[in-house]
Scaffold this active site. Sequence first.
Site, PDB file in Angstrom:
ATOM      1  N   ASP A 156      61.952  52.002  42.486  1.00  0.00           N
ATOM      2  CA  ASP A 156      60.793  51.161  42.780  1.00  0.00           C
ATOM      3  C   ASP A 156      61.195  50.203  43.887  1.00  0.00           C
ATOM      4  O   ASP A 156      61.362  49.006  43.675  1.00  0.00           O
ATOM      5  CB  ASP A 156      60.354  50.407  41.520  1.00  0.00           C
ATOM      6  N   GLY A 157      61.394  50.766  45.072  1.00  0.00           N
ATOM      7  CA  GLY A 157      61.902  49.982  46.187  1.00  0.00           C
ATOM      8  C   GLY A 157      60.809  49.569  47.153  1.00  0.00           C
ATOM      9  O   GLY A 157      59.695  50.083  47.127  1.00  0.00           O
TER      10      GLY A 157
END
Length: 280
Positions: A156-157
């Site tokens: 979840d960048g």
Amino acid sequence: MTEWYDEVYRDRTRYGLRVTRRLFEGRSDLQHVEVVETEQWGRVLVIDGIFMTSEKEEHFYHEMLVHPALVTAPSTARVLVVGGGDGGTVREVLRHPGVERCTMVEIDGLVVEASRAHLTTVGTAWDDPRLDLRIGDGIRFVAEADSASFDVVLLDGTDPVGPGEGLFDEAFYRHVARVLAPDGVFALQSESPIVTAPVFYEIQETLRRVFRRVHPYFGPAPLYSAGLWSWTHASRSVDPLAADPARVERIEAVTKHYNRAVHRAAFALPNEVRRQLEVC
């Protein structure tokens, strides 16, 4: 206070929200972090001038990142989340009772601090005893983790710039493949096939050099000016459409967007994407 907050992408597009008040503003060693109240989406997390998540539409993104992986992975006991400082991803992960431990590695503690204080409807699982929260470099954590130590890895960048740049290269993906169980699943946000098409296709090409099965899927992300967003399901052997019916039934009872029909439809490739992937 009423003003417009505009996100400008490469001086080509502009997306604005009417802000009624600023709830938080701070700067870490890595980035500028804000939380603002908006008329359209409620409270919004902003990092370096880019809208990250909001109270009223975050479920589209977080549900689509998490559930396609967690209903198809043979085991969900050990989950790693890289990034996700707003807390939405681990919230969705921990809806699954099969998760025994969820390790979350967020590089910037200020994001977690601001989110815990001001985005309380997004991050609702901070006190779940299964959550192991670590503030640190996710790239280093994965590089140093034991082989086959996780069943699912979720990335979840932010966009592949600044602190998030190294999360999208082949070396990182190879470390992810190593720390995954042989039948583990890796899922990540993979940018817009419209506004950031070159990045989207580069991610697909790179993943294909590491994983045998790579399947992008699509859905809405209203906060992002591109509208249509992508995520990617990658593994050595797992069919992304072979969802466990019991897990799906359990999770769609509590989700706002995700369900079995959405899951199947999300993996349908638009013609332009299909043709481009054939030559990647």
